[in-house]
Design a protein around this motif. Structure first.
Motif, PDB file in Angstrom:
ATOM      1  N   ALA A  89      39.478  34.959   6.596  1.00 45.67           N
ATOM      2  CA  ALA A  89      39.439  33.662   7.279  1.00 45.67           C
ATOM      3  C   ALA A  89      39.455  32.512   6.279  1.00 45.67           C
ATOM      4  O   ALA A  89      40.042  31.451   6.536  1.00 45.67           O
ATOM      5  N   ALA A  90      38.830  32.721   5.135  1.00 45.06           N
ATOM      6  CA  ALA A  90      38.827  31.675   4.111  1.00 45.06           C
ATOM      7  C   ALA A  90      40.225  31.459   3.547  1.00 45.06           C
ATOM      8  O   ALA A  90      40.608  30.333   3.212  1.00 45.06           O
ATOM      9  N   ALA A  91      41.012  32.537   3.449  1.00 46.19           N
ATOM     10  CA  ALA A  91      42.365  32.439   2.899  1.00 46.19           C
ATOM     11  C   ALA A  91      43.378  31.974   3.933  1.00 46.19           C
ATOM     12  O   ALA A  91      44.324  31.244   3.613  1.00 46.19           O
ATOM     13  N   ALA A  92      43.220  32.411   5.180  1.00 47.65           N
ATOM     14  CA  ALA A  92      44.168  32.065   6.248  1.00 47.65           C
ATOM     15  C   ALA A  92      43.393  31.954   7.557  1.00 47.65           C
ATOM     16  O   ALA A  92      43.331  32.904   8.338  1.00 47.65           O
ATOM     17  N   PRO A  93      42.765  30.805   7.810  1.00 50.30           N
ATOM     18  CA  PRO A  93      41.817  30.674   8.922  1.00 50.30           C
ATOM     19  C   PRO A  93      42.431  30.562  10.317  1.00 50.30           C
ATOM     20  O   PRO A  93      41.708  30.656  11.300  1.00 50.30           O
ATOM     21  N   LEU A 135      46.658  37.304   0.483  1.00 50.28           N
ATOM     22  CA  LEU A 135      47.026  37.165   1.882  1.00 50.28           C
ATOM     23  C   LEU A 135      47.761  35.848   2.039  1.00 50.28           C
ATOM     24  O   LEU A 135      47.207  34.779   1.773  1.00 50.28           O
ATOM     25  N   GLU A 136      49.055  35.934   2.418  1.00 48.84           N
ATOM     26  CA  GLU A 136      49.892  34.750   2.566  1.00 48.84           C
ATOM     27  C   GLU A 136      49.814  33.859   1.324  1.00 48.84           C
ATOM     28  O   GLU A 136      49.706  32.645   1.385  1.00 48.84           O
ATOM     29  N   GLY A 137      49.820  34.513   0.155  1.00 44.28           N
ATOM     30  CA  GLY A 137      49.840  33.797  -1.110  1.00 44.28           C
ATOM     31  C   GLY A 137      48.478  33.374  -1.616  1.00 44.28           C
ATOM     32  O   GLY A 137      48.353  32.893  -2.736  1.00 44.28           O
ATOM     33  N   GLN A 138      47.439  33.581  -0.813  1.00 41.76           N
ATOM     34  CA  GLN A 138      46.096  33.198  -1.212  1.00 41.76           C
ATOM     35  C   GLN A 138      45.363  34.396  -1.817  1.00 41.76           C
ATOM     36  O   GLN A 138      45.366  35.484  -1.241  1.00 41.76           O
TER      37      GLN A 138
END
Length: 228
Positions: A204-208, A145-148
């Motif tokens: 949320a951890a990857a893109a909070p 997600l968004e590179g994460q």
């Protein structure tokens, strides 16, 4: 602004008010009061959006919706006096973009029409990297997600694929249950809630900074793309 098909009895006061407000908002309105005629028009000359009454002569709105969804994906908002949750879920499961119960405020319906039209246009034209969920084709079901990197279980991956594949659509728990538990026959729909909770935590951890999965009270969940 857009060509709207209003499928409802023209003699209803709500239909006349809705027709007038949609026209005042700049939309081109065509009104049909018969299910069979509406189905013919929706299949052969799809409008930008259809407002579809459930109770129609000859062919009811749910049957019209089911037939149309097998061939095209233009936005459809259901209009109905049926307020039972099962009726709402039936329409959403068949592919309705929104569901408005009578008595309704015509101004609210116009607002919903404009929202659904914007959402549909974004889905069709957007390949927004900032909002995309990129899935890896590895055996472990990896995703980003968004590179994460996301460490997802198989069921979480299936849920995320379903939700993010049609942003803005409201998925009922029963639909998500079939998606994430295709082989399970006796799993309670509430099992979906636990997996959604874990999936939200990982997103949320990857893109909070964004609420990716939103709860729609009494119905289910939808995936919300980050605004461009």
């Amino acid at each position: 602004m857009a060509r709207i098909l209003l499928v409802e009895d023209a003699h209803h006061d709500s239909a006349a008010a809705l027709h007038g407000l949609l026209h005042a908002a700049g939309h081109e309105i065509e009104q049909i009061g018969d299910g069979a005629a509406a189905l013919e028009r929706m299949l052969h000359a799809p409008p930008a959006l259809t407002l579809l009454e459930v109770a129609l002569p000859r062919i009811d709105g749910l049957r019209v919706l089911e037939a149309v969804r097998s061939l095209n994906d233009h936005p459809i908002i259901m209009l109905t006096a049926r307020t039972r949750e099962a009726d709402r879920l039936r329409g959403l499961d068949l592919g309705a973009d929104d569901y408005v119960c009578k008595p309704f405020s015509p101004r609210e319906v116009v607002a919903r029409v404009n929202t659904v039209l914007r959402r549909h246009a974004q889905r069709r034209h957007a390949a927004r990297p900032s909002a995309a969920v990129a899935f890896c084709a590895d055996a472990d079901g990896g995703a980003r997600l968004e590179g994460q990197a996301l460490a997802l279980t198989r069921r979480e991956l299936l849920l995320l694929r379903a939700l993010s594949g049609d942003p803005g659509r409201v998925f009922s728990r029963s639909t998500l249950l079939e998606t994430a538990f295709p082989e399970a026959l006796e799993v309670n729909e509430r099992a979906v809630d636990g997996h959604i909770k874990n999936l939200r935590r990982k997103l949320a951890a990857a893109a909070p900074a964004h609420d990716w999965i939103r709860s729609i009270y009494g119905v289910g969940f939808s995936f919300a793309e980050r605004p461009a």
